[in-house]
Design a protein around this motif. Sequence first.
Motif, PDB file in Angstrom:
ATOM      1  N   GLY A 168       0.813  -1.207   0.000  1.00 30.63           N
ATOM      2  CA  GLY A 168       0.000   0.000   0.000  1.00 30.63           C
ATOM      3  C   GLY A 168       0.840   1.246   0.000  1.00 30.63           C
ATOM      4  N   ARG A 169       0.161   2.376   0.147  1.00 29.67           N
ATOM      5  CA  ARG A 169       0.840   3.672   0.169  1.00 29.67           C
ATOM      6  C   ARG A 169       0.810   4.215   1.591  1.00 29.67           C
ATOM      7  NH1 ARG A 169       2.795   6.618  -3.662  1.00 29.67           N
ATOM      8  NH2 ARG A 169       1.793   5.310  -5.233  1.00 29.67           N
ATOM      9  N   LEU A 170       1.956   4.750   2.014  1.00 34.89           N
ATOM     10  CA  LEU A 170       2.095   5.258   3.376  1.00 34.89           C
ATOM     11  C   LEU A 170       1.642   6.709   3.466  1.00 34.89           C
ATOM     12  CD1 LEU A 170       3.206   4.800   6.289  1.00 34.89           C
ATOM     13  CD2 LEU A 170       5.382   5.719   5.451  1.00 34.89           C
ATOM     14  N   GLN A 171       0.803   6.998   4.445  1.00 38.60           N
ATOM     15  CA  GLN A 171       0.435   8.368   4.781  1.00 38.60           C
ATOM     16  C   GLN A 171       0.963   8.657   6.174  1.00 38.60           C
ATOM     17  OE1 GLN A 171      -3.743   9.118   4.396  1.00 38.60           O
ATOM     18  NE2 GLN A 171      -3.700   9.151   2.174  1.00 38.60           N
ATOM     19  N   VAL A 172       1.892   9.609   6.259  1.00 33.16           N
ATOM     20  CA  VAL A 172       2.471   9.991   7.542  1.00 33.16           C
ATOM     21  C   VAL A 172       1.749  11.233   8.044  1.00 33.16           C
ATOM     22  CG1 VAL A 172       4.563  10.736   8.743  1.00 33.16           C
ATOM     23  CG2 VAL A 172       4.701   9.006   6.943  1.00 33.16           C
ATOM     24  N   THR A 173       1.381  11.232   9.302  1.00 36.40           N
ATOM     25  CA  THR A 173       0.674  12.363   9.884  1.00 36.40           C
ATOM     26  C   THR A 173       1.670  13.380  10.423  1.00 36.40           C
ATOM     27  OG1 THR A 173       0.589  11.529  12.143  1.00 36.40           O
ATOM     28  CG2 THR A 173      -1.092  10.725  10.612  1.00 36.40           C
ATOM     29  N   SER A 174       1.147  14.543  10.781  1.00 31.42           N
ATOM     30  CA  SER A 174       2.001  15.556  11.385  1.00 31.42           C
ATOM     31  C   SER A 174       2.494  15.116  12.754  1.00 31.42           C
ATOM     32  CB  SER A 174       1.234  16.876  11.515  1.00 31.42           C
ATOM     33  OG  SER A 174       0.084  16.700  12.310  1.00 31.42           O
ATOM     34  N   GLY A 175       1.868  14.083  13.322  1.00 28.84           N
ATOM     35  CA  GLY A 175       2.312  13.543  14.609  1.00 28.84           C
ATOM     36  C   GLY A 175       3.483  12.596  14.496  1.00 28.84           C
ATOM     37  N   GLY A 176       3.896  12.243  13.280  1.00 26.37           N
ATOM     38  CA  GLY A 176       5.068  11.397  13.097  1.00 26.37           C
ATOM     39  C   GLY A 176       4.757   9.949  12.802  1.00 26.37           C
ATOM     40  N   TYR A 177       3.612   9.456  13.216  1.00 23.79           N
ATOM     41  CA  TYR A 177       3.235   8.083  12.911  1.00 23.79           C
ATOM     42  C   TYR A 177       2.547   8.051  11.548  1.00 23.79           C
ATOM     43  CZ  TYR A 177      -1.019  10.079  14.854  1.00 23.79           C
ATOM     44  OH  TYR A 177      -2.071  10.906  15.116  1.00 23.79           O
ATOM     45  N   GLY A 178       2.196   6.856  11.088  1.00 19.33           N
ATOM     46  CA  GLY A 178       1.608   6.775   9.752  1.00 19.33           C
ATOM     47  C   GLY A 178       0.560   5.698   9.635  1.00 19.33           C
ATOM     48  N   PHE A 179      -0.009   5.622   8.442  1.00 22.57           N
ATOM     49  CA  PHE A 179      -0.990   4.599   8.105  1.00 22.57           C
ATOM     50  C   PHE A 179      -0.660   4.064   6.718  1.00 22.57           C
ATOM     51  CE2 PHE A 179      -3.090   7.240  11.185  1.00 22.57           C
ATOM     52  CZ  PHE A 179      -3.769   6.337  11.988  1.00 22.57           C
ATOM     53  N   VAL A 180      -0.691   2.770   6.568  1.00 19.21           N
ATOM     54  CA  VAL A 180      -0.529   2.161   5.246  1.00 19.21           C
ATOM     55  C   VAL A 180      -1.923   1.972   4.663  1.00 19.21           C
ATOM     56  CG1 VAL A 180       0.268   0.171   3.949  1.00 19.21           C
ATOM     57  CG2 VAL A 180       1.618   1.023   5.874  1.00 19.21           C
ATOM     58  N   ILE A 181      -2.187   2.690   3.575  1.00 21.57           N
ATOM     59  CA  ILE A 181      -3.469   2.589   2.887  1.00 21.57           C
ATOM     60  C   ILE A 181      -3.349   1.454   1.877  1.00 21.57           C
ATOM     61  CG2 ILE A 181      -5.252   3.845   1.657  1.00 21.57           C
ATOM     62  CD1 ILE A 181      -4.409   4.997   4.412  1.00 21.57           C
ATOM     63  N   ALA A 182      -3.992   0.352   2.159  1.00 22.35           N
ATOM     64  CA  ALA A 182      -3.804  -0.860   1.377  1.00 22.35           C
ATOM     65  C   ALA A 182      -4.282  -0.696  -0.060  1.00 22.35           C
ATOM     66  CB  ALA A 182      -4.543  -2.020   2.037  1.00 22.35           C
ATOM     67  N   ASP A 183      -3.554  -1.348  -0.985  1.00 29.86           N
ATOM     68  CA  ASP A 183      -3.995  -1.371  -2.381  1.00 29.86           C
ATOM     69  C   ASP A 183      -5.355  -2.052  -2.493  1.00 29.86           C
ATOM     70  OD1 ASP A 183      -1.637  -0.136  -3.070  1.00 29.86           O
ATOM     71  OD2 ASP A 183      -0.631  -1.982  -3.697  1.00 29.86           O
ATOM     72  N   ASP A 184      -5.549  -3.057  -1.683  1.00 25.96           N
ATOM     73  CA  ASP A 184      -6.833  -3.768  -1.647  1.00 25.96           C
ATOM     74  C   ASP A 184      -7.802  -2.963  -0.795  1.00 25.96           C
ATOM     75  OD1 ASP A 184      -8.979  -5.452  -1.402  1.00 25.96           O
ATOM     76  OD2 ASP A 184      -7.810  -7.210  -0.797  1.00 25.96           O
ATOM     77  N   ARG A 185      -8.847  -2.402  -1.400  1.00 23.27           N
ATOM     78  CA  ARG A 185      -9.778  -1.540  -0.682  1.00 23.27           C
ATOM     79  C   ARG A 185     -10.534  -2.273   0.422  1.00 23.27           C
ATOM     80  NH1 ARG A 185     -10.553   3.304  -3.264  1.00 23.27           N
ATOM     81  NH2 ARG A 185      -9.777   3.434  -5.396  1.00 23.27           N
ATOM     82  N   ALA A 186     -10.581  -3.585   0.342  1.00 19.34           N
ATOM     83  CA  ALA A 186     -11.321  -4.342   1.349  1.00 19.34           C
ATOM     84  C   ALA A 186     -10.523  -4.509   2.639  1.00 19.34           C
ATOM     85  CB  ALA A 186     -11.697  -5.714   0.799  1.00 19.34           C
TER      86      ALA A 186
END
Length: 854
Positions: free
Chosen positions: A72-90
């Motif tokens: 997936g694609r990584l989204q990093v927040t202004s707080g320093g941690y992140g979320f991996v937005i999976a290629d698979d929407r499910a």
Amino acid sequence: MATIDREHVLEFFRHHPERPWHVHDVQQKLELEVEDRPALREVLGELVDAGELIRTRRRTYGLPKHMNLLAGRLQVTSGGYGFVIADDRAVKDLFVPSDKLAGAWDGDRVMARPDPGTLDNGKPAGEVVRVVARGHDRVVGTLEYARGYAILRPDSVRLRERVLLTPDSVGTLAAGTRIVGRMVWPEASGEKEPFAEVDEVLGEADDPVVETRAVIVKYGLEDEFEPEALAEAEALGARVPEAAFKGRRDTREIPTFTIDGADAKDFDDALSVERIGGRGKAQRYRVGVHIADVSHYVTEGSALDAAAQARATSVYLPGRVLPMLPEALSNGLCSLVEGEDRLTLSCFVEIDRDGNVHDVRFAETIIRSDARLTYEQVQVFAEGDRLPEGKRKLERDVKVLLDLAEVLRAQRMGAGALDFDFTEAKVDVDDRGALHLTPVRSNAARRLVEEMMLLANRLVAKELHDAGVPTLYRVHEDPSEEKVRTLQKALQRLGYEVDLDDPSPADLQKVLKQAAGKPEQQMVSVLLLRSLKQARYAADNLGHFGLAFDHYLHFTSPIRRYPDLIVHRVLRARLRKKLTKAVQGRWVDEFPALADHVSERERTAEEAERDLSKYFHAVWAREHVGERFTGTVAGVTNFGVFVALPNGIEGLMHVSQLDDDYYVFLEDSLMLMGKHTRTRYRMGDRVDVRILYANPVNRQIDLLPGDQEMPEVAPDAEVVAGLNAPQPETLKTPQQAATDADAPPTARALPLRSRRSGGRPSTPSAEPRAAARRDARRRPAAAATPAAKAAPAPSRPARRAGAAAAGVSPRGHDLRAAVEALPDDHRVTPRPRPSAEAPRRLLRFAPTGPETRP
């Protein structure tokens, strides 16, 4: 030697998931020769680089999902941690603590491994194990000098605090210069840390030209066309040749007109009205919605098509437009200019006064616009005045469309379509550089165009869906059960007894109607927006929840949107009976990936537009420092109140400015309340404020209560921080930082730091809500207890100077941290342009939402 197809190799792994495979096993299973093995290894390597396959330490290959890995694609927040937005929407997004990012940056494509456990709120957590592809080639920021190093401080709070620069590329540039750094990543350099080389010098900070260029680079926008595309556009000429009229329906005798903004230059839609029978209430009309036939000129596989597909959309920056097509087409041959013959694709709708559609026809046509009308002219006419001289022959037709638009809108509302009525602060920069801010709200003229475009879009979508023809749909999926439960709880706290079990659009519209005219109206609207998903493009017809349509796509703007151009190609092929099985099969394969691409480019373009608009908002605010306004509370967080001024511009009244009481944040009610006075700040409240401070480069506007006196004006934060310090005589290289104990701390291999948290590494064990709430507090004790507030707070300049001395940038005023504090809303994604989507100024509170415009 055989030709090895990547998709064929992938299919092998999909059909043989029982174990990882060695290259020779794959070769034998695919019945390839031994001499084909090097080519097979190359294909396998390409699939690994693309993240499609994983190569193990034992040199075997397998699919990520069978190895407990998530792509997936990584989204990093202004707080320093992140979320991996999976290629698979499910698959649910994966929370990644700051110490488990493994060197990945915001925007990178990554492989992540979920942990067996989950966070306290039930959300999955994990770690990044590999960066598949970097999301940033170039980074925009400001040049600084510290401890003998040249440093690039990125503009984005989502990127690392600082990046070391190579001395040779810096030359003699002065500190404070705005630059573009070309990134050199560890995987290419062999170093432990990334560094950069100065690739482009933008100029001095806080200049509109510099900021415009910075935004173009920051978001990877294209501001120039390839020579091949320009050559193709010029070869088309300036006029439509007679040969192009062959086989088209000639409608030039039908009165036709365009309605656009006064500053519009590309006119891709026109309207006409014919009276075809009946009298009185039985009167029927044939409404023509004529759309520029861009597909006639931009053919599949051409250089023009490649350029349009790469851009996917025109970008409307304040003072500058980056068109999807060269101006010879967008403002010339394809634009439905008054008095000029133009090729169009037309939707003819037979409709009665009650809005009932009796027949629909589509045709390739020729039109000649009789008049160019503006929204302002039509609105004046709708309010009882006349159209301008020379255009009054169209008044009967315009009146018919105004009446039909209101009927169609009432039908949509009756079906449950959601309508959020907010003000947009439209930014215009004239040829002399003068700034103009105009509040824009929906009115009868705009609704006329919107309803006609919605009608055409809906009817084209139904036509192609019923025919089973592949195309690109504009979809808005139903809200998730989790977000609906959160919404229902929030509404119940406000006293709304509603049953939202499997809600329809009508259920949510009923809530909006209940809140209309009440103090909490805006709060309810924001809560509803936050519960909804984001509209996007898809190859499957998933319906449109916000518009309450079963079938919907974008057909009416092919000059500025690539999906509309695709729809035109599909419709023309159907009209010409050229829909072969081979063509449809190719489209079925290509359209899903294309839908993802155009959706992503749309989000990027809108984020860029919003970013530069906020710069100009701050420019305006700086010119009005000290002035008093009556505004409306547009958002409430634990660190302050966001107030929208009458022109739509927002600023932050920090909690530290509320010195009449000790204020606490009631998250469930999205309210700040004084402990003793019980004074409340809620969305929709009217408040008097003064503009205290504005920093355009940081997109920052500070407010204070209107009854307070202005404090002494302080120097700008960057000046206090010493950004104008001279360049050291000898600059150190980035490679020296690995062994240099005196290297800037944020340049060493430390956890990603948050600008909002004062440079402290984010706590990896904290779940997103707690971490974001902590990081969002600019002064943690400001709204806590009387004891904490009793100590005198440092002045604004001192606060900034201290942050700068610590190697931390001044914290920006933004509700993104507040959004991140909500577990369901951690995706801080851009909303579409207000003329077509949810309101721009609510983005921070509503990172996802419906689409209520065509």
